[in-house]
Design an enzyme around this catalytic site. Structure first.
Site, mmCIF file in Angstrom:
data_model
loop_
_atom_site.group_PDB
_atom_site.id
_atom_site.type_symbol
_atom_site.label_atom_id
_atom_site.label_comp_id
_atom_site.label_asym_id
_atom_site.label_seq_id
_atom_site.Cartn_x
_atom_site.Cartn_y
_atom_site.Cartn_z
ATOM 1 N N SER A 112 75.669 27.619 19.805
ATOM 2 C CA SER A 112 75.560 26.455 18.836
ATOM 3 C C SER A 112 76.088 25.212 19.588
ATOM 4 O O SER A 112 76.919 25.263 20.319
ATOM 5 C CB SER A 112 76.470 26.829 17.743
ATOM 6 O OG SER A 112 76.557 25.687 17.050
ATOM 7 N N TYR A 139 70.626 19.972 18.403
ATOM 8 C CA TYR A 139 70.408 19.273 17.264
ATOM 9 C C TYR A 139 69.714 18.088 17.834
ATOM 10 O O TYR A 139 69.978 17.571 18.976
ATOM 11 C CB TYR A 139 71.373 18.953 16.396
ATOM 12 C CG TYR A 139 71.660 19.953 15.639
ATOM 13 C CD1 TYR A 139 71.078 20.322 14.362
ATOM 14 C CD2 TYR A 139 73.107 20.411 15.602
ATOM 15 C CE1 TYR A 139 71.296 21.325 13.527
ATOM 16 C CE2 TYR A 139 73.505 21.628 14.737
ATOM 17 C CZ TYR A 139 72.675 21.831 13.709
ATOM 18 O OH TYR A 139 73.140 22.916 12.816
ATOM 19 N N THR A 165 66.910 22.793 16.792
ATOM 20 C CA THR A 165 67.075 22.992 15.227
ATOM 21 C C THR A 165 66.277 21.930 14.509
ATOM 22 O O THR A 165 66.754 20.568 14.621
ATOM 23 C CB THR A 165 68.621 23.326 14.746
ATOM 24 O OG1 THR A 165 69.132 24.321 15.529
ATOM 25 C CG2 THR A 165 68.607 23.459 13.396
ATOM 26 N N LYS A 237 63.321 25.934 16.088
ATOM 27 C CA LYS A 237 63.911 26.745 15.092
ATOM 28 C C LYS A 237 64.061 26.075 13.873
ATOM 29 O O LYS A 237 64.483 24.743 13.670
ATOM 30 C CB LYS A 237 65.560 26.877 15.565
ATOM 31 C CG LYS A 237 66.374 27.892 14.493
ATOM 32 C CD LYS A 237 67.776 28.034 15.499
ATOM 33 C CE LYS A 237 68.606 28.819 14.455
ATOM 34 N NZ LYS A 237 69.183 28.107 13.212
ATOM 35 N N HIS A 261 67.551 28.342 8.344
ATOM 36 C CA HIS A 261 69.047 28.196 8.436
ATOM 37 C C HIS A 261 70.119 29.067 7.708
ATOM 38 O O HIS A 261 71.298 28.685 7.319
ATOM 39 C CB HIS A 261 69.598 26.495 8.137
ATOM 40 C CG HIS A 261 70.480 25.899 9.176
ATOM 41 N ND1 HIS A 261 70.140 24.940 10.180
ATOM 42 C CD2 HIS A 261 71.880 25.780 9.475
ATOM 43 C CE1 HIS A 261 70.940 24.340 10.707
ATOM 44 N NE2 HIS A 261 71.980 25.057 10.438
HETATM 45 C C1 LIG Z 1 78.477 29.383 9.633
HETATM 46 C C2 LIG Z 1 77.150 29.224 9.916
HETATM 47 C C3 LIG Z 1 76.999 28.238 11.121
HETATM 48 C C4 LIG Z 1 75.776 27.865 11.538
HETATM 49 N N1 LIG Z 1 75.645 27.013 12.525
HETATM 50 C C5 LIG Z 1 74.456 26.523 13.106
HETATM 51 C C6 LIG Z 1 74.180 25.710 14.072
HETATM 52 O O1 LIG Z 1 75.443 25.213 14.535
HETATM 53 N N2 LIG Z 1 72.977 25.608 14.408
HETATM 54 C C7 LIG Z 1 71.906 26.201 13.844
HETATM 55 O O2 LIG Z 1 70.861 26.002 14.526
HETATM 56 N N3 LIG Z 1 72.020 26.995 12.947
HETATM 57 C C8 LIG Z 1 73.255 27.328 12.495
HETATM 58 N N4 LIG Z 1 73.340 28.135 11.663
HETATM 59 C C9 LIG Z 1 72.222 28.844 11.112
HETATM 60 C C10 LIG Z 1 71.873 30.332 12.147
HETATM 61 O O3 LIG Z 1 71.518 30.027 13.328
HETATM 62 C C11 LIG Z 1 70.780 31.218 11.489
HETATM 63 O O4 LIG Z 1 69.592 30.603 11.246
HETATM 64 C C12 LIG Z 1 71.314 31.784 10.123
HETATM 65 O O5 LIG Z 1 72.692 32.203 10.236
HETATM 66 C C13 LIG Z 1 70.604 33.222 10.014
HETATM 67 O O6 LIG Z 1 70.711 33.897 8.694
HETATM 68 P P1 LIG Z 1 71.963 34.893 8.692
HETATM 69 O O7 LIG Z 1 73.135 34.385 8.686
HETATM 70 O O8 LIG Z 1 71.457 35.194 7.147
HETATM 71 O O9 LIG Z 1 71.573 35.936 9.519
HETATM 72 C C14 LIG Z 1 74.704 28.555 11.144
HETATM 73 C C15 LIG Z 1 74.684 29.626 10.095
HETATM 74 C C16 LIG Z 1 75.969 29.895 9.627
HETATM 75 C C17 LIG Z 1 76.229 30.931 8.518
#
Ligand SMILES: Cc1cc2nc3c(=O)[nH]c(=O)nc-3n(C[C@H](O)[C@H](O)[C@H](O)COP(=O)(O)O)c2cc1C
Length: 373
Positions: A112, A139, A165, A237, A261
């Site tokens: 990330s 981002y 993203t 994404k 997300h």
């Molecule tokens: C706490 C947290 C932080 C996240 N931070 C980012 C991020 O910084 N950038 C991003 O593209 N997605 C972020 N995501 C989304 C994840 O990349 C991913 O799409 C998502 O967690 C997948 O679903 P799952 O948690 O049910 O496996 C985040 C998700 C969570 C739970």
């Protein structure tokens, strides 16, 4: 469900319970919640339940091939670590532990932009074990110079791809963050974002996001610019529709990740497993289609592959593994998914990933009858 009484972690649910118990309320809700009414975050997982498996029997499943080729490397099985920010809040070793656990299991990891450790350290952490491919999540930022710096640092440290993203021109509405006045805990920084600890502490997530992220992004502005500044692959994404898969193809992207997300952006969008079939159809095999969101077992992975995904990615299970027991906790998460996925292949008579086709699935229809796809 009652928490497991022993240290025996048999499922991702066990690790979710054990890991969540170790986290303070603010961190636990930040990690586990989705946006507003939690419809999408819940449905990402429950939507898998409308599918049932159609196993073939008396197949010799002694020697399976679970490997896939991605970023010019052969990987152990079709799973990767989605980018999740602030892993240092789950465990002091944060992304370093995730990177090492990925290396041990020989699967890719996306970092990330809000990583607690610099991308250089994250890629380095795995290198001593096994040089797995990393992707850098990006981002669309207001500050192009900063964006470029992140890209260059990622490329120099050996990352193979940018995961742009695309679902976040503004932040989703997360009640937990407002109720808990969520701030990144003192002592943790965002080393890719050039922002001081004091600044991080002074802003809510939403205010910081508005100040940093560009809501003026577009396909035409982002993709040609990215191509002009990096040789890494470009993946989008956050795609949920056939229309956007077609645009990703038109702009020459290498892949898309069907993602909402983890239900943290717009609540009420479709579960990713439900968006997958139209995305796969639009891809026509011309662009790679991966998926994340709600994947909690090897059987979920198997269903996603049967519906046409090449590879699955997980977010929260890694955070729960970290919170439960750092690197060992993440390793346990990955081992559980590997074992479950392999056993699902054996018990359905699939010897290779190519054998996992729509023919292995049935769907429960609205009237309760089960039909082949
Ligand atoms: C706490 C947290 C932080 C996240 N931070 C980012 C991020 O910084 N950038 C991003 O593209 N997605 C972020 N995501 C989304 C994840 O990349 C991913 O799409 C998502 O967690 C997948 O679903 P799952 O948690 O049910 O496996 C985040 C998700 C969570 C739970």
């Amino acid at each position: 469900m009652a928490p497991p009484t022993t240290d025996l972690m048999l499922s991702i649910e066990d690790i979710k319970i054990a890991g969540s118990k170790k986290l303070p309320l603010m961190a636990r809700e930040f990690y586990n919640s989705g946006s507003t009414t939690q419809i999408t975050v819940t449905e990402n997982t429950t939507a898998y339940n409308k599918y049932r498996l159609r196993p073939r029997v008396l197949v010799d499943v002694t020697n399976l091939n679970l490997t896939l080729s991605l970023f010019n490397q052969t990987l152990d099985f079709p799973l990767g670590l989605s980018p999740t920010g602030i892993q240092g809040m789950a465990h002091p070793t944060g992304e370093l532990a995730s990177s090492r656990a990925s290396a041990r299991r020989n699967i890719p990891m996306a970092v990330s932009s809000f990583t607690s450790y610099p991308v250089e350290s994250v890629t380095q952490a795995s290198r001593a074990i096994n040089p797995i491919p990393h992707a850098m999540q990006l981002y669309t930022l207001r500050d192009r110079a900063l964006q470029r710096q992140i890209i260059q640092r990622a490329e120099s440290s050996g990352c193979k791809a940018i995961f742009l993203t695309a679902d976040s021109p503004v932040l989703g509405v997360r009640y937990n963050e407002q109720r808990n006045d969520f701030r990144t805990p003192a002592g943790l920084s965002w080393p890719m974002m050039n922002v001081s600890s004091e600044k991080i502490q002074s802003q809510t997530h939403d205010a910081g996001f508005v100040a940093t992220n560009s809501d003026a992004h577009s396909w035409a502005k982002e993709i040609p610019w990215l191509r002009s500044v990096t040789k890494m692959e470009i993946w989008i994404k956050g795609v949920l529709t056939a229309e956007d898969v077609l645009l990703a193809r038109e702009y020459g992207c290498e892949g898309v990740i069907v993602s909402n997300h983890g239900g943290r952006q717009l609540d009420g969008v479709v579960a990713t497993i439900d968006a997958l079939p139209e995305c796969v159809k639009a891809a026509e095999g011309k662009i790679r289609v991966h998926i994340d969101g709600g994947i909690r077992s090897g059987t979920d992975m198997f269903k996603a592959l049967a519906l046409g995904a090449e590879c699955c990615w997980i977010g929260r299970p890694v955070l729960w593994g970290l919170a439960y027991n750092g690197e060992q906790g993440v390793t346990r998460v990955l081992d559980i998914l590997y074992d479950e996925f392999k056993r699902c292949m054996q018990l359905t008579g699939c010897r290779t990933l190519a054998d996992i086709s729509p023919a292995v699935l049935a769907i429960i229809q609205a009237d309760g009858r089960v039909a082949k796809l």
